[in-house]
Enzyme design. Structure first.
Site, PDB file in Angstrom:
ATOM      1  N   GLU A 169       0.852  -1.051   0.034  1.00  0.00           N
ATOM      2  CA  GLU A 169      -0.063   0.124   0.011  1.00  0.00           C
ATOM      3  C   GLU A 169       0.992   1.219   0.035  1.00  0.00           C
ATOM      4  O   GLU A 169       1.593   1.410   1.045  1.00  0.00           O
ATOM      5  CB  GLU A 169      -0.874   0.078   1.324  1.00  0.00           C
ATOM      6  CG  GLU A 169      -1.857  -1.256   1.342  1.00  0.00           C
ATOM      7  CD  GLU A 169      -3.029  -1.090   0.404  1.00  0.00           C
ATOM      8  OE1 GLU A 169      -2.979  -0.021  -0.258  1.00  0.00           O
ATOM      9  OE2 GLU A 169      -3.476  -2.294   0.325  1.00  0.00           O
ATOM     10  N   CYS A 221      -1.866   9.586   3.009  1.00  0.00           N
ATOM     11  CA  CYS A 221      -1.559   8.782   1.772  1.00  0.00           C
ATOM     12  C   CYS A 221      -2.690   8.963   0.848  1.00  0.00           C
ATOM     13  O   CYS A 221      -2.822   9.272  -0.489  1.00  0.00           O
ATOM     14  CB  CYS A 221      -1.421   7.385   1.832  1.00  0.00           C
ATOM     15  SG  CYS A 221      -2.695   6.468   2.612  1.00  0.00           S
TER      16      CYS A 221
HETATM   17  P1  NAD Z   1       8.900   4.283   3.964  1.00  0.00           P
HETATM   18  O1  NAD Z   1       8.836   3.440   3.001  1.00  0.00           O
HETATM   19  O2  NAD Z   1      10.152   5.118   4.237  1.00  0.00           O
HETATM   20  O3  NAD Z   1       8.995   3.294   5.570  1.00  0.00           O
HETATM   21  C1  NAD Z   1       7.979   2.510   5.730  1.00  0.00           C
HETATM   22  C2  NAD Z   1       8.265   1.388   6.619  1.00  0.00           C
HETATM   23  O4  NAD Z   1       9.411   0.546   5.746  1.00  0.00           O
HETATM   24  C3  NAD Z   1       9.099   1.551   7.823  1.00  0.00           C
HETATM   25  O5  NAD Z   1       8.774   1.073   8.933  1.00  0.00           O
HETATM   26  C4  NAD Z   1      10.337   1.806   7.629  1.00  0.00           C
HETATM   27  O6  NAD Z   1      11.178   1.215   8.632  1.00  0.00           O
HETATM   28  C5  NAD Z   1      10.627   0.322   6.767  1.00  0.00           C
HETATM   29  N1  NAD Z   1      11.754   0.391   5.780  1.00  0.00           N
HETATM   30  C6  NAD Z   1      12.441   0.987   5.272  1.00  0.00           C
HETATM   31  N2  NAD Z   1      13.185   0.430   4.602  1.00  0.00           N
HETATM   32  C7  NAD Z   1      13.231  -0.744   4.490  1.00  0.00           C
HETATM   33  C8  NAD Z   1      13.756  -1.854   4.023  1.00  0.00           C
HETATM   34  N3  NAD Z   1      14.928  -1.810   3.206  1.00  0.00           N
HETATM   35  N4  NAD Z   1      13.356  -3.272   4.461  1.00  0.00           N
HETATM   36  C9  NAD Z   1      11.967  -3.141   5.233  1.00  0.00           C
HETATM   37  N5  NAD Z   1      11.624  -2.036   5.595  1.00  0.00           N
HETATM   38  C10 NAD Z   1      12.153  -1.081   5.254  1.00  0.00           C
HETATM   39  O7  NAD Z   1       7.809   5.125   4.099  1.00  0.00           O
HETATM   40  P2  NAD Z   1       7.327   6.165   5.322  1.00  0.00           P
HETATM   41  O8  NAD Z   1       8.145   7.335   4.782  1.00  0.00           O
HETATM   42  O9  NAD Z   1       7.290   5.589   6.577  1.00  0.00           O
HETATM   43  O10 NAD Z   1       5.920   6.563   5.078  1.00  0.00           O
HETATM   44  C11 NAD Z   1       5.202   7.353   4.122  1.00  0.00           C
HETATM   45  C12 NAD Z   1       4.841   6.704   2.855  1.00  0.00           C
HETATM   46  O11 NAD Z   1       3.808   5.776   3.145  1.00  0.00           O
HETATM   47  C13 NAD Z   1       4.292   7.617   1.727  1.00  0.00           C
HETATM   48  O12 NAD Z   1       4.652   7.512   0.598  1.00  0.00           O
HETATM   49  C14 NAD Z   1       2.686   7.363   2.138  1.00  0.00           C
HETATM   50  O13 NAD Z   1       1.910   7.714   0.978  1.00  0.00           O
HETATM   51  C15 NAD Z   1       2.667   5.899   2.261  1.00  0.00           C
HETATM   52  N6  NAD Z   1       1.448   5.547   2.932  1.00  0.00           N
HETATM   53  C16 NAD Z   1       0.526   4.795   2.235  1.00  0.00           C
HETATM   54  C17 NAD Z   1      -0.653   4.321   2.904  1.00  0.00           C
HETATM   55  C18 NAD Z   1      -1.582   3.208   2.015  1.00  0.00           C
HETATM   56  O14 NAD Z   1      -2.404   2.925   2.584  1.00  0.00           O
HETATM   57  N7  NAD Z   1      -1.525   3.476   0.464  1.00  0.00           N
HETATM   58  C19 NAD Z   1      -0.920   4.452   3.908  1.00  0.00           C
HETATM   59  C20 NAD Z   1      -0.199   5.215   4.627  1.00  0.00           C
HETATM   60  C21 NAD Z   1       1.257   5.927   4.182  1.00  0.00           C
END
Ligand code: NAD
Length: 496
Positions: free
Chosen positions: A266, A299
């Site tokens: 997502e 999001c």
């Molecule tokens: P991000 O991708 O930076 O991090 C998300 C998660 O992934 C965190 O827990 C992070 O620690 C983890 N992560 C980072 N690198 C990783 C790796 N190499 N392997 C495994 N896990 C790893 O995203 P963010 O900045 O925390 O969140 C914001 C983003 O999330 C925005 O793009 C937003 O639109 C999206 N979002 C989408 C939804 C949806 O339902 N579509 C909901 C909320 C947020």
């Protein structure tokens, strides 16, 4: 808390955040587990104060958590939906009882508005567990006869699941993803985001209090790039459920591909808000201005305002009045609508987006700067781009930044709305039922709202098109994702 013993390093002292006791450790196999190193967690409301030094997970903890989930799998799966449901309902009850505490912690940790946390967002966590307990229990196997056989489609629990969540609305999003996995019979290792890790720790406390068997829910804290790859590349993990950015999804997808493991993603959005002149312009303008709530760190936010030319002036006037009424302030204050950005790094990212837009010739209609030199607030910003190709139109900012464009007719409206690589949500305002049907169907997005916004039914499929995601959550779709579907065919003349 119940069993809360630690192994490995001794358990770190719990911290008190907003008057609530919170563990800063992992939760693995029903026990609190420390790591030798920690990361700092600060509040966006007061960046000078460290809220907690949280255990920073490493490959040892990741391995222990997947082992705990693997060990718990057989027993949890064997309970069946009816045996698991009481556990999930007890957990929902615990959440309901602790809504004020969870809201208090989340408000300080993530700076989402306290009013929405306590009245809607945290309670949704309890509803997620209840809804999935019900849905899993109500599921009926598909059965039919053909080719001289009796056919049944069985849903077999798939195995341990890794759930990785982002920093925005962390409690609600974690429960939204954990609940279907558990209901389907799969133990979970939850890795919350390092910028808002505390409410996941409270969820572990509540799972413990609710008597979930050890290992059914595990929480591993840590920096994503450090602990995440160990979790997602473990071959014992049979599903990966991720919410976050497309960049991280690509990395996780590579891990999933290596082990041939299904994963859902997502991801971000760049939703259009399409406003026709025949619509209730006041409702459209109010909805548009509402996209600045929680500083646009949502999001599903509709960040591209697309308005029919003939209604542009009136729309902008009404929109401006609503934006003027926004209150930038402390998230505890019920009057506040504009909260701080989660982290200085994220604030800088938003600032850079706007600076690049300015440099590229886009017009900053309002806002366009941080509010105070020391706080993390950014002013509600509206940008009129030089072209639809502008970066500010085509890329998710995840902040209080909207773009404004006009269109001449339906075809142009649909073309503009569908012109980005994202496709999470779209919103349409029109007074015509025919157009609602026609344009609503033409907008390419996982969810399209017409004359409403953010109305969600938990049983509806939820997910994104394009780079907004892969797979669908919500209702039976999530339960199906977490199951290995098996067709059992027994020849009709089989006798005992
Ligand atoms: P991000 O991708 O930076 O991090 C998300 C998660 O992934 C965190 O827990 C992070 O620690 C983890 N992560 C980072 N690198 C990783 C790796 N190499 N392997 C495994 N896990 C790893 O995203 P963010 O900045 O925390 O969140 C914001 C983003 O999330 C925005 O793009 C937003 O639109 C999206 N979002 C989408 C939804 C949806 O339902 N579509 C909901 C909320 C947020």
């Amino acid at each position: 808390m119940g069993s809360g013993r630690s192994h490995g390093m001794s358990e770190r002292e719990r911290v008190t955040v907003a008057g609530v006791s919170v563990s800063v450790d992992h939760y693995v196999g029903g026990r609190r587990v420390s790591s030798p190193t920690t990361f700092e967690d600060r509040s966006p409301l007061d960046w000078s104060t460290v809220l907690a030094e949280v255990s920073a997970g490493d490959s040892d903890v990741a391995d222990a958590a997947v082992t705990a989930a693997t060990d718990a799998f057989e027993g949890w799966a064997a309970l069946g939906p009816a045996g698991r449901a009481p556990h999930l309902r007890r957990l929902a009850e615990k959440i309901d009882q602790r809504v004020p505490d969870i809201a208090a912690v989340e408000c300080v940790d993530m700076a989402m508005r306290h009013e929405s946390l306590r009245n809607r967002v945290i309670g949704r966590g309890a509803r997620n567990f209840r809804a999935y307990a019900d849905l899993a229990e109500q599921h009926e196997e598909r059965t039919w006869s053909s080719n001289g056989t009796a056919n049944r489609v069985q849903r077999l629990p798939a195995g341990p699941v890794v759930v990785i969540t982002p920093w925005n609305a962390p409690f609600m999003l974690a429960t939204w993803k954990v609940a279907p996995a558990l209901a389907a019979g799969n133990p979970v290792v939850l890795k919350p985001a390092e910028w808002s890790p505390l409410s996941a720790s409270l969820l572990a406390d509540l799972a413990d209090e609710a008597g979930l068997p050890p290992g059914v829910l595990n929480v591993v804290q840590g920096i994503g790039s450090e602990v995440g790859p160990t979790l997602t590349s473990d071959p014992r993990v049979r599903r990966i459920s991720f919410t976050g950015s497309p960049e991280t999804a690509r990395l996780i997808g590579a891990s999933a591909a290596a082990n041939i493991v299904p994963f859902t993603a997502e991801l971000g959005g760049k939703g259009a808000l399409v406003v026709f002149a025949d619509s209730d312009l006041e409702a459209a303008a109010r909805t548009a201005a509402g996209q600045y709530d929680d500083s646009g760190q949502v999001c599903l936010a509709a960040t591209r305002l697309l308005v029919e030319e003939s209604a542009a002036d009136e729309f902008l006037e009404r929109f401006g009045a609503h934006v003027d009424a926004h209150v930038l302030g402390d998230s505890h204050d019920d009057a506040t609508t504009i909260t701080p950005m989660i982290h200085p790094v994220h604030l800088a990212r938003v600032e850079e987006f706007v600076e690049r837009a300015r440099a590229a010739g886009d017009t900053i209609v309002r806002g366009g700067r941080r509010h105070t030199p020391d706080g993390l607030w950014y002013e509600p910003t509206l940008i009129s781009p030089v072209s639809n190709d502008s970066e500010i139109v085509q890329h998710e900012v995840f902040g209080p930044v909207l773009t404004f464009q006009t269109f001449a007719d339906e075809d142009e409206a649909v073309a503009l709305a569908n012109s980005t690589a994202y496709g999470l949500s779209a919103t349409l305002f029109t007074g015509s039922a025919d157009r609602a049907e026609r344009v609503g169907s033409a907008l390419r997005a996982g969810t399209t709202w017409v004359n409403c916004f953010l109305v969600r039914d938990l049983t509806a499929p939820f997910g994104g098109l394009g780079i907004s995601g892969l797979g669908r959550e919500g209702g039976d779709h999530a339960l199906e994702f977490h199951a290995d579907l098996k067709t059992l065919q027994i020849r009709d003349d089989t006798t005992t």
